[in-house]
Enzyme design. Structure first.
Site, PDB file in Angstrom:
ATOM      1  N   ASP A 143       0.854  -1.186   0.000  1.00 29.80           N
ATOM      2  CA  ASP A 143       0.000   0.000   0.000  1.00 29.80           C
ATOM      3  C   ASP A 143       0.886   1.230   0.000  1.00 29.80           C
ATOM      4  OD1 ASP A 143       1.043  -0.220   2.558  1.00 29.80           O
ATOM      5  OD2 ASP A 143      -0.805   0.369   3.581  1.00 29.80           O
ATOM      6  N   ASP A 170       2.227   4.409   2.073  1.00 33.77           N
ATOM      7  CA  ASP A 170       2.345   4.800   3.472  1.00 33.77           C
ATOM      8  C   ASP A 170       1.453   6.015   3.714  1.00 33.77           C
ATOM      9  OD1 ASP A 170       3.570   4.133   5.962  1.00 33.77           O
ATOM     10  OD2 ASP A 170       4.829   5.909   5.785  1.00 33.77           O
TER      11      ASP A 170
END
Length: 291
Positions: free
Chosen positions: A211, A213
């Site tokens: 993903d 951050d």
């Protein structure tokens, strides 16, 4: 004829998939001067190459990132005969262009860890390894060569910021890591890479972006459950691609262990202590590092 033993460090999903492809599998319970590694080491053959797989977090993900026995893990692989290590690990992306699901062949680190055993040589003497180029350029080049025909989305370099954890970054920290030049944020690459260098092993790391951050706000329209499902899906995609990449690497005819590589000579000029001042028992215990 089996030519060389290559260590692979990763998570349970990667290990289970890789183990299913190995022949003549053996399970090794190893003890080291630094205690037991995270779990048993699975050794088998893939083509004409021997492979030693170690689950970094142990069975059932029992070790958090700050509690992984990094020194025992690397020492155990070296003790078994591995001279090169291919590692993988999940990360958050600090760059828009590194999308969730992408792979990154890491070339640099920023080490923010502070609770972990970061050297084999505590109490031994003054030992200073060069770390300007902390991963093996030769292994990285081979990884990128075998990746091209696969069509896997992969980035040829990236700076990995390794934080202590186990909490994730604050938004201010995440923005700071970007300002430092970090491309990825994770919790497991250090001191693993440093210890591999001290063990005179070639080391390469494939980072799996799960993903973005927290510098990049999440879509407010998506609930937490949806975001978690997306992260798990991204990580599964990256893990599948990483397995394809590692399998391609392990079956290529290019040697992955090279005795002329600078990584294999990391201790030649590193020991500064007068040999007469080094405890004889410690010399014997750490002898595998010098092989």
């Amino acid at each position: 004829m089996v030519k060389e033993l290559v260590g692979v460090i990763g998570g349970t999903g990667l290990g289970d998939a890789l183990a299913a492809k190995l022949a003549r599998v053996e399970r090794h319970e190893v003890q080291t001067p630094f205690g037991a590694p995270s779990g048993p080491i699975i050794v088998g053959t893939l083509g004409d190459r021997r492979v030693a797989f170690l689950n970094r977090h142990g069975p059932g993900h029992r070790f958090g990132p700050g509690d992984v026995p990094y020194a025992a893990n690397i020492f155990a692989l070296k003790q078994l005969g591995a001279r090169a290590v291919i590692a993988s690990g999940a990360v958050g992306s600090l760059r828009e262009e590194i999308a969730p699901g992408d792979l990154v062949v890491v070339d640099q680190f920023i080490d923010k860890t502070f609770r972990r055993t970061g050297t084999f040589f505590g109490g031994y003497g003054a030992v200073h390894c060069e770390m300007a180029d902390p991963t093996c350029d030769r292994l990285r080049a081979t990884l990128l060569d075998v990746a091209r025909p696969t069509g896997i989305r992969i980035h040829s370099q990236g700076t990995y910021v390794c934080m202590e954890g186990p909490q994730f970054s604050t938004r201010a920290e995440s923005k700071m890591h970007r300002a430092w030049g970090g491309d990825l944020i994770g919790m497991t690459a250090m001191p693993e890479a440093k210890l591999a260098r001290e063990a005179q092993m070639c080391y390469a790391l494939v980072a799996l972006a799960s993903d973005y951050d927290c510098w990049r706000p999440h879509d407010p329209a998506k609930g937490k459950q949806t975001l978690i499902e997306e992260i798990i899906s991204n990580l599964q995609t990256a893990t599948d691609n990483c397995l394809r990449l590692i399998e391609a690497l392990l079956t290529v005819q290019t040697p992955l262990v090279c005795e002329d590589c600078a990584c294999r000579k990391a201790l030649e000029m590193a020991v500064w202590t007068d040999p007469k001042q080094i405890d004889a028992a410690r010399k014997v215990g750490l002898a595998p590092l010098f092989e």
